[in-house]
Design an enzyme around this catalytic site. Structure first.
Site, PDB file in Angstrom:
ATOM      1  N   ARG A 130       0.809  -1.224   0.000  1.00 35.71           N
ATOM      2  CA  ARG A 130       0.000   0.000   0.000  1.00 35.71           C
ATOM      3  C   ARG A 130       0.844   1.277   0.000  1.00 35.71           C
ATOM      4  O   ARG A 130       0.366   2.346   0.381  1.00 35.71           O
ATOM      5  CB  ARG A 130      -0.979   0.013   1.180  1.00 35.71           C
ATOM      6  CG  ARG A 130      -2.006  -1.099   1.096  1.00 35.71           C
ATOM      7  CD  ARG A 130      -3.026  -1.009   2.198  1.00 35.71           C
ATOM      8  NE  ARG A 130      -4.040  -2.039   2.041  1.00 35.71           N
ATOM      9  CZ  ARG A 130      -5.015  -2.283   2.904  1.00 35.71           C
ATOM     10  NH1 ARG A 130      -5.101  -1.539   4.008  1.00 35.71           N
ATOM     11  NH2 ARG A 130      -5.886  -3.236   2.691  1.00 35.71           N
ATOM     12  N   LYS A 152       4.256  11.404 -11.044  1.00 33.72           N
ATOM     13  CA  LYS A 152       3.410  10.512 -11.842  1.00 33.72           C
ATOM     14  C   LYS A 152       4.094   9.159 -12.016  1.00 33.72           C
ATOM     15  O   LYS A 152       5.276   9.095 -12.377  1.00 33.72           O
ATOM     16  CB  LYS A 152       3.124  11.110 -13.216  1.00 33.72           C
ATOM     17  CG  LYS A 152       2.085  12.212 -13.221  1.00 33.72           C
ATOM     18  CD  LYS A 152       1.762  12.622 -14.651  1.00 33.72           C
ATOM     19  CE  LYS A 152       0.681  13.674 -14.714  1.00 33.72           C
ATOM     20  NZ  LYS A 152       0.353  14.045 -16.119  1.00 33.72           N
ATOM     21  N   GLU A 194      11.366  17.217 -24.804  1.00 32.13           N
ATOM     22  CA  GLU A 194      10.730  17.723 -23.592  1.00 32.13           C
ATOM     23  C   GLU A 194      11.299  19.081 -23.194  1.00 32.13           C
ATOM     24  O   GLU A 194      10.577  19.938 -22.678  1.00 32.13           O
ATOM     25  CB  GLU A 194      10.903  16.714 -22.459  1.00 32.13           C
ATOM     26  CG  GLU A 194      10.166  15.394 -22.662  1.00 32.13           C
ATOM     27  CD  GLU A 194       8.652  15.515 -22.520  1.00 32.13           C
ATOM     28  OE1 GLU A 194       8.156  16.600 -22.150  1.00 32.13           O
ATOM     29  OE2 GLU A 194       7.953  14.522 -22.796  1.00 32.13           O
ATOM     30  N   LYS A 249       9.267  22.751 -14.860  1.00 33.51           N
ATOM     31  CA  LYS A 249       8.275  21.734 -14.491  1.00 33.51           C
ATOM     32  C   LYS A 249       7.955  21.802 -13.005  1.00 33.51           C
ATOM     33  O   LYS A 249       6.792  21.672 -12.597  1.00 33.51           O
ATOM     34  CB  LYS A 249       8.770  20.335 -14.859  1.00 33.51           C
ATOM     35  CG  LYS A 249       7.736  19.273 -14.501  1.00 33.51           C
ATOM     36  CD  LYS A 249       7.990  17.937 -15.126  1.00 33.51           C
ATOM     37  CE  LYS A 249       6.838  16.996 -14.798  1.00 33.51           C
ATOM     38  NZ  LYS A 249       6.997  15.652 -15.422  1.00 33.51           N
ATOM     39  N   GLU A 259      -2.857  17.675 -11.253  1.00 36.07           N
ATOM     40  CA  GLU A 259      -3.295  17.966 -12.616  1.00 36.07           C
ATOM     41  C   GLU A 259      -4.785  18.300 -12.715  1.00 36.07           C
ATOM     42  O   GLU A 259      -5.516  17.793 -13.556  1.00 36.07           O
ATOM     43  CB  GLU A 259      -2.956  16.801 -13.557  1.00 36.07           C
ATOM     44  CG  GLU A 259      -2.919  17.200 -15.031  1.00 36.07           C
ATOM     45  CD  GLU A 259      -2.406  16.101 -15.934  1.00 36.07           C
ATOM     46  OE1 GLU A 259      -3.175  15.654 -16.796  1.00 36.07           O
ATOM     47  OE2 GLU A 259      -1.245  15.697 -15.774  1.00 36.07           O
ATOM     48  N   ARG A 263      -1.265  22.229 -14.389  1.00 35.59           N
ATOM     49  CA  ARG A 263      -0.375  21.134 -14.781  1.00 35.59           C
ATOM     50  C   ARG A 263      -0.765  20.524 -16.122  1.00 35.59           C
ATOM     51  O   ARG A 263       0.041  19.832 -16.754  1.00 35.59           O
ATOM     52  CB  ARG A 263      -0.341  20.055 -13.688  1.00 35.59           C
ATOM     53  CG  ARG A 263       0.713  18.984 -13.967  1.00 35.59           C
ATOM     54  CD  ARG A 263       0.972  18.085 -12.788  1.00 35.59           C
ATOM     55  NE  ARG A 263       1.951  17.063 -13.145  1.00 35.59           N
ATOM     56  CZ  ARG A 263       2.521  16.231 -12.276  1.00 35.59           C
ATOM     57  NH1 ARG A 263       2.201  16.287 -10.994  1.00 35.59           N
ATOM     58  NH2 ARG A 263       3.395  15.332 -12.690  1.00 35.59           N
ATOM     59  N   ASN A 267       1.088  18.669 -20.795  1.00 34.86           N
ATOM     60  CA  ASN A 267       0.667  17.659 -21.769  1.00 34.86           C
ATOM     61  C   ASN A 267       0.719  18.169 -23.208  1.00 34.86           C
ATOM     62  O   ASN A 267       0.261  17.471 -24.129  1.00 34.86           O
ATOM     63  CB  ASN A 267      -0.759  17.186 -21.459  1.00 34.86           C
ATOM     64  CG  ASN A 267      -0.838  16.395 -20.168  1.00 34.86           C
ATOM     65  OD1 ASN A 267       0.044  15.602 -19.868  1.00 34.86           O
ATOM     66  ND2 ASN A 267      -1.884  16.629 -19.390  1.00 34.86           N
ATOM     67  N   HIS A 270       1.378  15.814 -26.116  1.00 29.89           N
ATOM     68  CA  HIS A 270       1.251  14.444 -25.632  1.00 29.89           C
ATOM     69  C   HIS A 270      -0.054  13.768 -26.041  1.00 29.89           C
ATOM     70  O   HIS A 270      -0.124  12.543 -26.073  1.00 29.89           O
ATOM     71  CB  HIS A 270       1.393  14.410 -24.107  1.00 29.89           C
ATOM     72  CG  HIS A 270       2.805  14.552 -23.639  1.00 29.89           C
ATOM     73  ND1 HIS A 270       3.566  15.675 -23.917  1.00 29.89           N
ATOM     74  CD2 HIS A 270       3.608  13.726 -22.922  1.00 29.89           C
ATOM     75  CE1 HIS A 270       4.764  15.520 -23.378  1.00 29.89           C
ATOM     76  NE2 HIS A 270       4.818  14.352 -22.773  1.00 29.89           N
ATOM     77  N   HIS A 274       0.977  10.431 -27.548  1.00 32.43           N
ATOM     78  CA  HIS A 274       0.614   9.123 -26.996  1.00 32.43           C
ATOM     79  C   HIS A 274      -0.160   8.286 -28.007  1.00 32.43           C
ATOM     80  O   HIS A 274       0.001   7.060 -28.073  1.00 32.43           O
ATOM     81  CB  HIS A 274      -0.215   9.302 -25.730  1.00 32.43           C
ATOM     82  CG  HIS A 274       0.594   9.711 -24.540  1.00 32.43           C
ATOM     83  ND1 HIS A 274       0.032  10.083 -23.330  1.00 32.43           N
ATOM     84  CD2 HIS A 274       1.939   9.811 -24.356  1.00 32.43           C
ATOM     85  CE1 HIS A 274       0.985  10.382 -22.470  1.00 32.43           C
ATOM     86  NE2 HIS A 274       2.146  10.233 -23.071  1.00 32.43           N
ATOM     87  N   HIS A 286       8.995   7.824 -27.469  1.00 33.30           N
ATOM     88  CA  HIS A 286       8.190   8.849 -26.807  1.00 33.30           C
ATOM     89  C   HIS A 286       8.618  10.254 -27.224  1.00 33.30           C
ATOM     90  O   HIS A 286       7.781  11.099 -27.548  1.00 33.30           O
ATOM     91  CB  HIS A 286       8.302   8.693 -25.291  1.00 33.30           C
ATOM     92  CG  HIS A 286       7.537   9.729 -24.533  1.00 33.30           C
ATOM     93  ND1 HIS A 286       6.158   9.770 -24.502  1.00 33.30           N
ATOM     94  CD2 HIS A 286       7.952  10.799 -23.777  1.00 33.30           C
ATOM     95  CE1 HIS A 286       5.752  10.794 -23.769  1.00 33.30           C
ATOM     96  NE2 HIS A 286       6.829  11.439 -23.325  1.00 33.30           N
TER      97      HIS A 286
END
Length: 473
Positions: A130, A152, A194, A249, A259, A263, A267, A270, A274, A286
């Site tokens: 957990r 993330k 990036e 960032k 997000e 935030r 993206n 992206h 993606h 990527h």
């Protein structure tokens, strides 16, 4: 939003000691050549634990893993290099291995490698018992300036990229530019995608610096996917490139860790990026996919009238300087890319949201716009490259870019050919059976002959229309 530059970073880039500490609410990012030589002490300070487990890939383990593991007495678990490792199967194997070895809640996971390892190992840490702490030790430019910062974590699933995951901030991030000495050029370029993104969304001056650095390094002239990059990894220019990108960032994440608002701007590029990765089964990396996504999403913004005219040309300039592609590879159906965007996390109420620029260095108010699929499709149809040549766009020449792997582009053709082959074979069988009946061949013999020919037809159709095997990554 424009992110202010850290004044200290400017001093460092002019000759002061090349080390930076960039603070987020619950952890620090430490940047400096040689920082891994002190990894043991730094990790014990930030994340004390009874036991440590270092998760990395086979390639990074051979270069850097043993040194860090020995400082902490850590056990090392490896996965194959490449996006395919970011899977449920890898997550299951890693967590089962940790349980089998008796790791408990007094464990810290060390994620050492590129973005794939960082996401995967971070998700292992987020879910094991957990949740146990994770330390991020990025070894690629992309992971240093993007994937390791922000918390993330996640894995890919058949429906799309990063659709199963969790927010799990690290205890500390250790960024050592020395590790880039073993990084192939293609992966360095991926990281530059990036860096360019951060300049485009938040700091036009940093974008200028990124373009200038790309040109000084000759990224556009280096042979595609060949050799290792030759660079002074302790130099001020590279340090400033990495540190400022992390600062951009970090400032965004400080304001919106989960997000819900600002935030979203991270993206940019992206949504389509993606989708391109998914449709090509990660045959496009990527960084390359995000580069293409930025170019196309910028063109989309100009088409909608929300992005300043000329911005697309600036994006093209930046991508060309870094040796990155800006159009879809040949053999890719734009309709498939648009369809893949619908499973993206950014889809809302049946429409896909795209981060759009107002101008270089600033996003539109609200960061995103929901755009109809047909509008996106019209942009994509005008941006398909030519296999084996230098791809061209409407704003200038691109960079050499391979076509879609043949096993992907041939899928529909192969299925269509298989069906056609079987139909033709069935007609032949029917004609022969009828002829046999007319010359009074016993029905049992006709039935046996038909079954044999159907089996033969299936075997031949499969062999003659089978697509090429996918490449191994």
């Amino acid at each position: 939003m424009s992110v202010p530059a850290d004044p200290a970073a400017g001093e460092r880039s002019r000759g002061a000691p090349l080390s930076s500490r960039i603070s987020l609410p619950t952890y620090d990012v430490l940047v400096g050549a040689g920082v891994l030589r002190e990894a043991g002490a730094r990790i014990r300070l930030a994340a004390p634990a009874h036991r440590y487990v270092l998760i990395t890939d086979d390639t990074v383990a051979a270069h850097h893993g043993a040194g860090v593991a020995s400082m902490l007495g850590a056990e090392v678990l490896t996965v194959p290099a490449g996006e395919s490792a970011k899977s449920r199967a890898a997550w299951s194997r890693l967590t089962d291995s940790m349980l089998d070895r008796g790791f408990g809640r007094d464990t810290v996971v060390i994620a050492m490698g590129g973005g794939v390892v960082g996401d995967l190992a971070g998700f292992v840490a987020a879910t094991f018992m957990r949740g146990v702490p994770v330390v991020q030790v990025p070894t690629t430019l992309l992971a240093m300036i993007d994937a390791s910062v922000g918390g993330k974590t996640g894995i890919d699933v058949p429906a799309g990229k990063n659709l199963v995951g969790a927010f799990h901030p690290p205890a500390v991030v250790l960024v050592d530019p020395d590790t880039l000495g073993t990084l192939p050029v293609v992966h360095f370029r991926a990281g530059m995608a990036e860096a360019i993104k951060h300049g485009l969304i938040a700091d036009a001056r940093y974008l200028d610096d990124a373009i200038g650095t790309s040109r000084k390094l000759g990224l556009a002239d280096v042979g595609l996917r060949q050799g290792a990059f030759n660079l002074d990894f302790r130099g001020a220019e590279l340090h400033a490139l990495i540190a400022r990108s992390i600062e951009i960032k970090a400032e965004v994440v400080r304001q919106d860790e989960r997000e819900h608002g600002v935030r979203k701007m991270l993206n940019f590029g992206h949504t389509l990026g993606h989708a391109i990765e998914k449709v090509t089964e990660f045959g496009v990396s990527h960084g390359e996919a995000v580069a293409i996504g930025m170019a196309l999403e910028c063109e989309l913004g100009e088409r909608l009238g929300v992005t300043a005219v000329g911005t697309r040309a600036r994006v093209q300039e930046a991508l060309e300087a870094a040796g990155l592609p800006s159009v879809l590879p040949s053999g890719l159906d734009p309709s498939d890319v648009v369809a893949a965007t619908r499973s993206d996390k950014k889809a809302r109420a049946g429409l896909v949201e795209y981060v759009l620029l107002a101008e270089p260095g600033r996003c539109v108010d609200g960061w995103t716009r929901a755009v109809e699929d047909q509008v996106v499709l019209s942009v994509l149809r005008g941006a398909v490259g030519v296999s084996g040549t230098t791809v061209q766009s409407r704003v200038g020449s691109g960079t050499p870019f391979a076509s879609v792997p043949s096993h992907i582009s041939h899928k529909r053709t192969s299925m269509s050919s298989f069906t056609t082959y079987l139909i033709g074979f069935a007609i032949v069988i029917l004609g022969l059976a009828l002829a046999a009946y007319l010359v009074n061949v016993p029905p049992l013999w006709i039935m046996v002959g038909v079954l044999v020919m159907i089996g033969l037809g299936l075997v031949m159709a499969t062999q003659r229309t089978r697509p090429p095997d996918p490449p191994k990554y």
